[in-house]
Motif scaffolding. Structure first.
Motif: not given
Length: 179
Positions: A15-24
């Protein structure tokens, strides 16, 4: 099919997420840059993804056909990593980009690879930000690699490959020319 660890899948299903997008970003000269949309820097797989460069992107869409998957990228340059001089010099034009999603609270869960591709031409705006289009891997399949051989001449009349001159290279005032 994307390969995702079981721990990351169960985190996403929660129900709760801790997502982040990473770019290389890898420029054509081999210099690499790492960015994230998280509010603090992320150290993932030995690389530090910086949070200080602001950017925004359109939604990532995947197509099952052979059409080119594109998304637009808008960002703000800063003097520490993305300089206006480098962007104006074209150093970021056509660089390789890899985008992934990670769980920033538990990086051992791995990453979901979202997109790989190349940036198009990077355009600077008078408002102080840059814009570019991220082109998917199928973009390379739509490019012409060679020429088509045919009975007629492939050159355009008068271009550098054409052997028929349509204008003399230098017009001298004392020389007579006939059409």
């Amino acid at each position: 099919m994307k390969t995702v660890s079981g721990a990351l899948l169960s985190h996403i299903a929660g129900t709760v997420t801790t997502l982040a997008t990473v770019w290389r970003i890898t420029r054509q000269d081999g210099v690499e840059f790492f960015f994230t949309d998280h509010d603090i820097d992320i150290v993932f797989e030995g690389n530090t993804y910086l949070s200080r460069v602001g950017y925004n992107r359109t939604a990532v869409q995947n197509n099952s056909g052979m059409s080119v998957d594109n998304l637009d990228l808008v960002g703000i340059f800063d003097d520490a990593s993305l300089t206006e001089e480098d962007l104006r010099a074209g150093l970021f034009d056509y660089c390789e980009i890899r985008i992934a999603v990670v769980n920033w609270s538990d990086l051992s869960q791995g990453a979901i690879k979202i997109r790989s591709g190349w940036l198009g031409e990077v355009i600077l705006t008078p408002q102080g930000y840059f814009k570019s289009e991220l082109r998917g891997l199928t973009q390379a399949l739509s490019q012409n690699v060679g020429e088509v051989y045919q009975a007629e001449c492939r050159a355009d009349l008068g271009d550098s490959r054409c052997r028929v001159p349509i204008r003399p290279s230098l017009i001298a005032r004392s020389t007579a020319y006939a059409a």
